[in-house]
Design a protein around this motif. Structure first.
Motif: not given
Length: 192
Positions: A125-149
Motif C-alpha cells: 500500500l503505497d502510491s509509488l508501487y501503485d503508479r509503477y513508474p518507468t523502470g520500477a522493479t519488483a522482486v516477487i517470490d512464489f512458493d511453487a514448483d512450477s509457474w503453471d501453479a
C-alpha cells in the motif's frame, strides 16, 4: 521450491520523433541511465534471471539489453509481441508458461502496475508501487514448483526499487567515497 519473478516496467522512453510508432520508441538518455542502474542493482543483489520474457517493443528490448550488459547476464530474451501493452491476465498466462526458476518479465503500464498489485498475496500500500513508474522493479517470490501453479494473490514481495532511488544512492556513495578519499589525503602528515 521457490520461484522468483523480477517484474520490470521499461525505462523512460523518448517522445522526440513524432513519426515513429509507439512500438518503435527507444529509450531516452534518462531511460538508458535508469536501465544501467537497474542492472547494477540486480547484479549487486545477486538476482540473476535464468529466463527473460520481454515485450517486443523497442523500449522494453533496449531496457533488457542495457540491464543484461550492466549486470553481466548471459540470458537470451524471449521477445513477446503479446506483452506489448498487455493486460494483467495476458501477463499471467505468459508467465505460467515460463521454464526458468528466476524469470525477468519486462512490460508496460498500465497492465504491469495492475499485475504487480494483483499478484501479491498481501498488496503493498503505497502510491509509488501503485503508479509503477518507468523502470520500477519488483522482486516477487512464489512458493511453487512450477509457474503453471501460480495465480493471483500468490506472491510475496521480496524487494521493490525505482531507478531514481538507485541513481541517488549511487551518487551519494560516490560523493562519500570522494570525501573520504580527499579526507584521507588531508589527514596524512606532511613532513618538512
Amino acid at each position: 521450491m521457490t520461484l522468483r519473478l523480477i517484474l520490470t516496467r521499461h525505462a523512460k522512453s523518448s517522445w522526440d520523433d513524432p513519426l515513429i510508432t509507439d512500438r518503435e520508441r527507444p529509450l531516452n538518455r534518462r531511460g538508458r541511465a535508469s536501465a544501467a542502474a537497474l542492472g547494477r542493482w540486480l547484479a549487486g543483489s545477486g538476482m540473476r534471471p535464468d529466463q527473460a520474457l520481454v515485450s517486443a517493443a523497442e523500449r522494453t528490448r533496449e531496457t533488457w539489453e542495457i540491464v543484461k550488459r550492466e549486470a553481466g547476464f548471459n540470458v537470451k530474451a524471449d521477445h513477446s509481441p503479446a506483452l506489448y501493452l498487455s493486460e494483467p491476465d495476458t501477463m499471467l498466462s505468459i508467465l505460467k508458461g515460463a521454464t526458468g526458476q528466476v524469470v525477468m518479465l519486462i512490460a508496460h503500464n498500465p497492465g504491469i502496475s495492475f499485475f504487480a498489485r494483483s499478484i501479491l498475496e498481501t498488496p503493498r500500500l503505497d502510491s509509488l508501487y501503485d503508479r509503477y513508474p518507468t523502470g520500477a522493479t519488483a522482486v516477487i517470490d512464489f512458493d511453487a514448483d512450477s509457474w503453471d501453479a501460480i495465480g493471483w494473490r500468490s506472491g510475496t514481495l521480496a524487494a521493490f526499487e525505482v531507478p531514481r532511488h538507485l541513481i541517488e544512492e549511487e551518487a551519494k556513495a560516490a560523493t562519500e567515497a570522494a570525501l573520504t578519499a580527499s579526507g584521507a589525503e588531508t589527514d596524512t602528515p606532511v613532513s618538512v
